[in-house]
Design a protein around this motif. Sequence first.
Motif, short mmCIF file in Angstrom:
data_model
loop_
_atom_site.label_atom_id
_atom_site.label_comp_id
_atom_site.label_asym_id
_atom_site.label_seq_id
_atom_site.Cartn_x
_atom_site.Cartn_y
_atom_site.Cartn_z
N PRO A 33 7.33 49.11 20.68
CA PRO A 33 7.14 48.11 19.62
C PRO A 33 5.66 47.98 19.28
N ASP A 34 5.38 47.60 18.05
CA ASP A 34 3.99 47.43 17.61
C ASP A 34 3.41 46.13 18.17
N ASP A 35 2.92 46.20 19.39
CA ASP A 35 2.36 45.01 20.02
C ASP A 35 1.08 45.37 20.78
N THR A 36 0.53 44.40 21.51
CA THR A 36 -0.74 44.62 22.20
C THR A 36 -0.63 45.69 23.28
N LEU A 37 0.52 45.77 23.96
CA LEU A 37 0.69 46.76 25.00
C LEU A 37 0.61 48.17 24.42
N LYS A 38 1.17 48.35 23.24
CA LYS A 38 1.11 49.67 22.59
C LYS A 38 -0.33 50.04 22.26
N VAL A 39 -1.11 49.07 21.85
CA VAL A 39 -2.53 49.32 21.57
C VAL A 39 -3.23 49.83 22.82
N ILE A 40 -2.99 49.15 23.93
CA ILE A 40 -3.62 49.53 25.20
C ILE A 40 -3.21 50.93 25.61
N LEU A 60 -5.48 59.40 18.04
CA LEU A 60 -4.74 58.38 18.79
C LEU A 60 -5.51 57.06 18.82
N ALA A 61 -6.82 57.15 19.02
CA ALA A 61 -7.65 55.94 19.03
C ALA A 61 -7.67 55.29 17.65
N ASP A 62 -7.65 56.12 16.62
CA ASP A 62 -7.62 55.59 15.26
C ASP A 62 -6.28 54.88 14.99
N ASP A 63 -5.19 55.45 15.54
CA ASP A 63 -3.88 54.78 15.43
C ASP A 63 -3.93 53.42 16.13
N ALA A 64 -4.59 53.39 17.30
CA ALA A 64 -4.72 52.13 18.04
C ALA A 64 -5.53 51.11 17.25
N LEU A 65 -6.59 51.58 16.59
CA LEU A 65 -7.42 50.68 15.78
C LEU A 65 -6.62 50.10 14.63
N LYS A 66 -5.88 50.95 13.93
CA LYS A 66 -5.09 50.48 12.78
C LYS A 66 -4.03 49.48 13.21
N LEU A 67 -3.38 49.75 14.34
CA LEU A 67 -2.36 48.83 14.83
C LEU A 67 -3.00 47.50 15.24
N SER A 68 -4.15 47.56 15.90
CA SER A 68 -4.85 46.34 16.31
C SER A 68 -5.18 45.47 15.10
N GLU A 69 -5.64 46.11 14.04
CA GLU A 69 -5.97 45.38 12.82
C GLU A 69 -4.71 44.81 12.18
N LYS A 70 -3.64 45.59 12.22
CA LYS A 70 -2.37 45.15 11.62
C LYS A 70 -1.82 43.90 12.31
N ILE A 71 -1.90 43.87 13.65
CA ILE A 71 -1.34 42.72 14.39
C ILE A 71 -2.41 41.67 14.72
N LYS A 72 -3.62 41.91 14.16
CA LYS A 72 -4.74 40.96 14.35
C LYS A 72 -5.09 40.76 15.83
N TYR A 73 -5.18 41.86 16.53
CA TYR A 73 -5.51 41.86 17.96
C TYR A 73 -6.97 42.30 18.11
N GLU A 74 -7.89 41.33 18.05
CA GLU A 74 -9.32 41.66 18.00
C GLU A 74 -9.81 42.33 19.28
N LYS A 75 -9.26 41.95 20.41
CA LYS A 75 -9.64 42.61 21.65
C LYS A 75 -9.28 44.09 21.58
N GLY A 76 -8.13 44.38 20.97
CA GLY A 76 -7.71 45.76 20.79
C GLY A 76 -8.60 46.50 19.81
N VAL A 77 -9.10 45.80 18.80
CA VAL A 77 -10.02 46.41 17.84
C VAL A 77 -11.28 46.86 18.57
N ALA A 78 -11.85 45.98 19.40
CA ALA A 78 -13.05 46.32 20.16
C ALA A 78 -12.78 47.50 21.09
N LEU A 79 -11.65 47.47 21.78
CA LEU A 79 -11.28 48.55 22.68
C LEU A 79 -11.13 49.87 21.94
N SER A 80 -10.50 49.83 20.78
CA SER A 80 -10.27 51.05 20.01
C SER A 80 -11.57 51.64 19.50
#
Length: 299
Positions: A33-40, A60-80
């Motif tokens: 599912p498109d959630d924070t765990l998937k970003v990680i 793959l990192a770019d996919d993580a960045l896009k998903l983080s932005e989509k679900i508004k997961y800023e910690k994931g944005v920084a990680l990506s």
Amino acid sequence: MYRIIIILIILGKVTNIYTQNLDSLQKVIKAMPDDTLKVIKLNELAMMNVGRSPQKGYLLADDALKLSEKIKYEKGVALSYKTLGNTQYMQGSLQEAGKYYQKGLDIAEKIQDKDAIASLHNNLGLIVAELGDYEKAMQYHLKALKFREMVGDKRGVSKSYLNIGNVFLNQENLNEALQYYEKSLEIAKSINLMVDVGNNYNNIGNIYKRQKKNQKSIEAYGEAAKVFEKLGDLRGLVVTDLNLGDAYLDLKEYQKALDVYNKAIPIAAKLNEKILAGLLYSSKGTAQTELQNYGEAYD
């Protein structure tokens, strides 16, 4: 040279089985599912791919960045952004890596993610050090150290001490470098971070070698060898033997140097460590020449 050897040590060889496992893992993660765990997990998978396919790691990192932005997961944005920077760093694109690290740092500071702030300062310090700006590198590493101490990250503190020591070494401040390597060694021992224990003994040996305290350097390399032998870390042993042999060269104990090089060369060949093997053969030639074995040295 230093970064190339470190990358070789970190990555090792990627086998066909490992590659197949990564491909299977990617399918599993993509179905999550498109959630924070998937970003990680996307970021973790990106880093696993850096050794065999940096471009795939980047995607793959770019996919993580896009998903983080989509679900508004800023910690994931920084990680990506950090992972994107890592993919560029491993390819030698230092300026691009630095841009991604800075973007990640801006987000991390905004949300006060102290672990990410420390890690990104650390990585920026590595970048600017390679670009030769040691004063700026020191500023980054000191900030990383501050945040790592703040969150009680002993492993990170040990790494920061090590990196600060490297900056001092590049500035030819040998006594200061030695002090920080010893601080890193003490913490690494306390938390059983044995690879860093071995690396720090090598660093300490290198300092003593440059200070012409060759007997002390040999003792430090001996401690490093004990650690890597216990770990079964063949690369660590090869690096240590190269250092040890060169210390014997400085002491004009050419036969001892030759014996060490001859022990290390087959291991380097077995590991396909071409850079290390080249350095060993070069030093071996010097030892043979000094022993007047010219036929072997210039074969």
